[in-house]
Design a protein around this motif. Structure first.
Motif, PDB file in Angstrom:
ATOM      1  N   ARG A 146       1.018  -1.174  -0.038  1.00  0.00           N
ATOM      2  CA  ARG A 146      -0.055  -0.037  -0.098  1.00  0.00           C
ATOM      3  C   ARG A 146       0.754   1.122   0.124  1.00  0.00           C
ATOM      4  N   VAL A 147       0.527   2.119  -0.846  1.00  0.00           N
ATOM      5  CA  VAL A 147       1.235   3.362  -0.782  1.00  0.00           C
ATOM      6  C   VAL A 147       0.355   4.454  -0.433  1.00  0.00           C
ATOM      7  N   ASP A 148       0.825   5.305   0.428  1.00  0.00           N
ATOM      8  CA  ASP A 148       0.042   6.480   1.256  1.00  0.00           C
ATOM      9  C   ASP A 148       0.597   7.748   0.206  1.00  0.00           C
ATOM     10  N   LEU A 169      -9.451  12.102 -10.497  1.00  0.00           N
ATOM     11  CA  LEU A 169      -8.192  11.037 -10.456  1.00  0.00           C
ATOM     12  C   LEU A 169      -8.686   9.955 -10.068  1.00  0.00           C
ATOM     13  N   VAL A 170      -9.270  10.134  -8.759  1.00  0.00           N
ATOM     14  CA  VAL A 170      -9.731   8.696  -7.707  1.00  0.00           C
ATOM     15  C   VAL A 170     -10.757   8.227  -8.945  1.00  0.00           C
ATOM     16  N   GLU A 171     -11.497   8.502  -9.485  1.00  0.00           N
ATOM     17  CA  GLU A 171     -12.127   7.683 -10.615  1.00  0.00           C
ATOM     18  C   GLU A 171     -11.498   6.988 -11.700  1.00  0.00           C
ATOM     19  N   ARG A 172     -10.417   7.803 -12.310  1.00  0.00           N
ATOM     20  CA  ARG A 172      -9.538   6.991 -13.038  1.00  0.00           C
ATOM     21  C   ARG A 172      -8.852   5.992 -12.508  1.00  0.00           C
ATOM     22  N   VAL A 232      -8.845   2.625  -3.906  1.00  0.00           N
ATOM     23  CA  VAL A 232      -8.547   3.958  -3.463  1.00  0.00           C
ATOM     24  C   VAL A 232      -9.094   4.206  -2.326  1.00  0.00           C
ATOM     25  N   ASN A 233      -8.467   4.595  -1.261  1.00  0.00           N
ATOM     26  CA  ASN A 233      -9.191   5.153   0.031  1.00  0.00           C
ATOM     27  C   ASN A 233      -8.873   6.762   0.178  1.00  0.00           C
ATOM     28  N   THR A 234      -9.732   7.340   0.522  1.00  0.00           N
ATOM     29  CA  THR A 234      -9.445   8.976   0.587  1.00  0.00           C
ATOM     30  C   THR A 234      -9.805   9.380   2.029  1.00  0.00           C
ATOM     31  N   ALA A 235      -8.971  10.057   2.435  1.00  0.00           N
ATOM     32  CA  ALA A 235      -8.962  10.537   3.862  1.00  0.00           C
ATOM     33  C   ALA A 235      -9.638  11.978   4.134  1.00  0.00           C
ATOM     34  N   ALA A 246      -4.772   6.448  -0.266  1.00  0.00           N
ATOM     35  CA  ALA A 246      -4.355   5.333  -0.105  1.00  0.00           C
ATOM     36  C   ALA A 246      -4.447   4.221  -1.103  1.00  0.00           C
ATOM     37  N   LEU A 247      -3.484   3.965  -1.953  1.00  0.00           N
ATOM     38  CA  LEU A 247      -3.494   3.070  -2.993  1.00  0.00           C
ATOM     39  C   LEU A 247      -2.997   1.584  -2.677  1.00  0.00           C
TER      40      LEU A 247
END
Length: 397
Positions: A354-356, A370-373, A381-384, A390-391
């Motif tokens: 996982r890359v943050d 960007l998240v949708e792509r 993809v998790n967004t804080a 977080a990918l």
């Protein structure tokens, strides 16, 4: 087809006798009389004419509107002309020209009582009309229609006026009042024409002329049953079940066609579901076969994740990057961000596949796209709340 026409006054059914006429297929009377329901003749259908002041016929300004709005507009337009609450009245538009319309009004309670009584007598009408609509009229004067209990005055306004009378041989006091008002406003008619019911004796025309102060003429007798049915008050909640059944019979071919189309659509949809289930089952069987041949000594828990882990292990052994390596994940991010990738990140952290990422402020307006792509490229993809991402590589089940 024979038709029984009933002349219902406001006293029916308390006074059960009423005038009736039996018409043949050509519309000509075969029989007529006056009796209570026990002696009404049999007929193929029944029509009712509401006599006298049971209905009123009013002229109103009515703007054009969709059909579902018409009733509300009619109630609003007639509110100032009605004594009773508009909600207690049944309205039917008889005719209209541009925004000017004429509306027949009858009490809902009276309609309900009539429907219940006639249904109990097995004389459910397919037409119910107002006598006001068929009152005799002349363009060159007023016309007064006389019956035993009431009169109809046509010509004094846009719609005939009904009122009760005590002695049909004497000029009604209301008529004298209306003529006096017309005389004062210089709208006095040239003459008054009398139309008497067939069972009334001839009036003394000279006495009427002397009392009213204008020429009075006698015309042919008033025949209540000789009308061509036009505005039917059996609308809305008062449409009889027989008419609803006839409507359904007329709609039956269209309903059968629609039902057939729906049935075909259902069969096709069920077929697609069965086919898709079979495709999934085949894919699962193929995956089990591949898993068993690739990892013969391991229990199958999550085949996709286990196979991916094995592939990544083989890549490492051969000096290649696994797909969850930081460089692989950053490559996915860079391809998704495109030209915006340069200087778009302030911080990068990687841990166990996982890359943050901490995007730069300039990247924030484009984060949703960007998240949708990234998700379209198979990334989880998790967004804080602070905008961090977080990918990780998504594992298909």
């Amino acid at each position: 087809m024979s038709i029984l026409r009933l002349y219902i006054t406001e006293h029916w059914p308390l006074e059960p006798e009423c005038d009736w006429a039996l018409l043949g297929a050509d519309g000509q009377p075969l029989e007529q009389g006056r009796s209570d329901p026990r002696h009404w003749p049999k007929a193929d259908s029944c029509e009712v004419l509401l006599a006298g002041a049971q209905t009123v016929w009013l002229s109103v300004r009515l703007p054009r509107a969709p059909k579902r709005e018409q009733e509300r507009l009619v109630r609003f337009a007639l509110e100032d002309q009605l004594i009773q609450e508009p909600d207690s009245q049944h309205f039917v538009i008889s005719d209209r020209q541009d925004e000017q319309a004429r509306v027949i009004v009858v009490a809902r309670e009276r309609m309900r009582n009539l429907a219940a009584q006639l249904e109990a007598l097995h004389r459910v009408p397919h037409f119910l009309g107002s006598e006001l609509e068929y009152a005799p009229q002349r363009e060159d004067g007023w016309t007064l229609t006389l019956t035993r209990t009431h009169a109809l005055l046509a010509g004094a306004g846009p719609c005939p006026i009904p009122f009760d009378i005590e002695d049909p041989a004497q000029p009604p006091s209301l008529l004298a009042t209306l003529l006096e008002q017309a005389r004062e406003s210089n709208r006095l008619p040239a003459r008054l024409v009398l139309c008497r019911a067939e069972d009334l004796a001839a009036s003394d025309l000279d006495a009427w002329t002397q009392v009213l102060g204008l020429p009075v003429e006698d015309e042919s007798p008033y025949v209540w049953h000789s009308f061509a049915a036009t505005t039917n008050l059996l609308q809305g909640e008062f449409v009889p079940d027989q008419r609803r059944g006839a409507l359904l019979r007329r709609m039956r071919p269209a309903l059968l066609l629609a039902g057939g189309v729906l049935a075909i659509e259902l069969v096709v949809s069920l077929g697609q579901v069965v086919w898709q289930r079979q495709q999934v089952a085949d894919a699962q069987a193929k995956m089990r076969s591949v898993f068993t041949s690739t990892l013969p000594n391991q229990p199958m828990v999550n085949p996709a994740a286990q196979l991916r882990r094995q592939v990544n292990e083989q890549r490492r052994q051969h000096g290649q990057l696994p797909d969850d390596d930081v460089l692989s994940l950053l490559t996915e991010y860079g391809e998704a961000a495109g030209g915006d990738a340069r200087e778009s990140l302030n911080e990068i952290r990687y841990e166990e596949g996982r890359v943050d990422l901490t995007p730069s402020p300039a990247m924030q307006p484009r984060m949703e796209a960007l998240v949708e792509r990234l998700r379209q490229r198979g990334m989880s993809v998790n967004t804080a709340a602070d905008g961090k991402l977080a990918l990780r590589r998504e594992t298909l089940q």
